[in-house]
Design an enzyme around this catalytic site. Structure first.
Site: not given
Ligand code: NAP
Length: 346
Positions: A14, A18, A20, A39, A68, A88, A132, A171, A232
């Site tokens: 992924g 944001y 990654a 993707r 995924l 991802a 998370s 999660k 939070f």
């Molecule tokens: P994000 O920018 O929405 O990134 C999510 C990633 O997952 C994107 O690269 C997205 O690909 C990919 N994804 C979603 N569905 C998919 C699928 N079916 N197949 C392949 N890839 C898929 O969110 P983020 O904030 O960076 O989150 C990244 C991780 O951190 C997640 O596991 C999230 O639960 C965790 N997290 C985030 C936060 C926060 O506050 N941001 C806090 C705690 C944990 P596309 O770009 O193609 O959509």
């Protein structure tokens, strides 16, 4: 777990996300051979910034298409890797039409697909898994039941379900499944990173991330009449990215790591913005009264159950394992918020 061969490729799933994107950037800047899955390789809006990171080097970055939900997609990019960083997972809040399809299936099936591939590809020795803080707690009011007044890695979210905060449920289910799969084999070990709410600059320029949209709401004046008394944990996306690197490269790292710099309210965030940017934004100056929030909450995306479980409660997070065992240092939240706003204003 022994030290790793630093010349082998490292896989990040992924890479367009944001969080990654920062992990990819730090690894490429440090000269590593990095692979990432996205993707679609055709979506320049999602991967243009990664191509620029690759061009700047000095490390090497290769792209692979993987979904995924597609079994086996992760085998090829994982071949030859000792370290896999699995970030991802769909991150969606608010109104969700089909939580099973939009959240639970991709989070859970994605976890299984990535971890089954890790077992199939014999080079893999460590999986760093992005979980998370929402897999640790569901409602801020649970803090009242914590003997030391903080949430720790010992806690699990026991409340969320398909209807009530399905993102947190996705999660929680997915992390639990990751531990079950990890414990069923001996080839690789699992380390999970459990960040609270991430803020900080976005590398892609995309603003469709949930984290970014919260600060945007403040910048757009949507909360100028008053901020909900919601608190939070907050951490910088760049520090959370570093936590993944430390978890990957610290042989002794093990178990879950809660990542949180500080607990804050929305009003405190607005105050930091006002201190730095003056009256540039129509920011809230006071909390919105609880009775009014109950009245208009559903319109803002807060249902009554969520408000009962969170309004006015101040959750605290014990992130000491991340500092003592991983050696992570947290930047001040003021810097995080100012950098987020400046990035969005650009
Ligand atoms: P994000 O920018 O929405 O990134 C999510 C990633 O997952 C994107 O690269 C997205 O690909 C990919 N994804 C979603 N569905 C998919 C699928 N079916 N197949 C392949 N890839 C898929 O969110 P983020 O904030 O960076 O989150 C990244 C991780 O951190 C997640 O596991 C999230 O639960 C965790 N997290 C985030 C936060 C926060 O506050 N941001 C806090 C705690 C944990 P596309 O770009 O193609 O959509």
């Amino acid at each position: 777990m022994q030290s790793f061969d630093q010349t082998l490729p490292i896989l990040i799933t992924g890479g367009s996300g944001y969080l990654a994107s920062w992990i990819v950037k730090y690894l490429v800047e440090a000269g590593y051979y990095v692979r990432t899955t996205v993707r679609s390789l055709k979506d320049e809006r999602k991967i243009g910034h990664l191509r620029r990171i690759a061009a700047a080097g000095p490390g090497r970055l290769e792209f692979y298409e993987a979904d995924l939900m597609r079994h086996g997609d992760f085998n090829t990019p994982m071949r030859g890797c000792e370290i896999v960083i699995h970030t991802a997972s769909p991150f969606l809040l608010g109104k969700i039409n089909n939580p099973q399809q939009q959240l639970i299936d991709p989070a859970l099936e994605g976890t299984k697909n990535v971890l089954y591939s890790a077992s199939e590809i014999k080079s893999v020795r460590r999986v760093v898994y992005t979980s998370s803080a929402v897999a640790i707690y569901a409602e801020a009011r649970e803090i009242m039941d914590q003997p030391k007044g903080t949430f720790t890695e010992q806690n699990w979210n026991l409340i969320s379900d398909l209807q009530y905060d399905p993102y947190a449920y996705s999660k929680t289910l997915a992390e639990k499944e990751a531990w079950v799969i990890a414990q069923s084999q001996k080839q690789w070990d699992l380390v999970t990173i459990n960040p609270t709410f991430l803020l900080g600059p976005t590398l892609s320029g995309r603003t469709d991330n949930v984290s970014i949209s919260t600060i945007q709401q403040l910048m757009n004046g949507e909360l100028r009449q008053g901020a909900p008394q919601l608190y939070f944990g907050v951490a910088d996306v760049r520090d959370a990215a570093q936590a993944h690197l430390l978890a990957a490269f610290t042989p002794e790292a093990s178990g879950r790591y809660l990542i949180s710099a500080q607990t804050m309210s929305i009003l405190e965030m607005a105050e930091i913005m006002r201190d730095h940017f003056g009256e540039a934004f129509k920011l809230p100056k006071k909390p919105i009264s609880n009775w009014l929030l109950y009245l208009i909450g559903p319109w803002l995306g807060f249902n009554h159950r969520f408000l009962r479980g969170n309004l006015g409660y101040v959750p605290q997070f014990d992130a000491s394992r991340s500092i003592e065992e991983l050696g992570l240092s947290y930047r001040p939240v003021e810097e995080t918020i100012v950098d987020t706003v400046e990035g969005l204003a650009e």
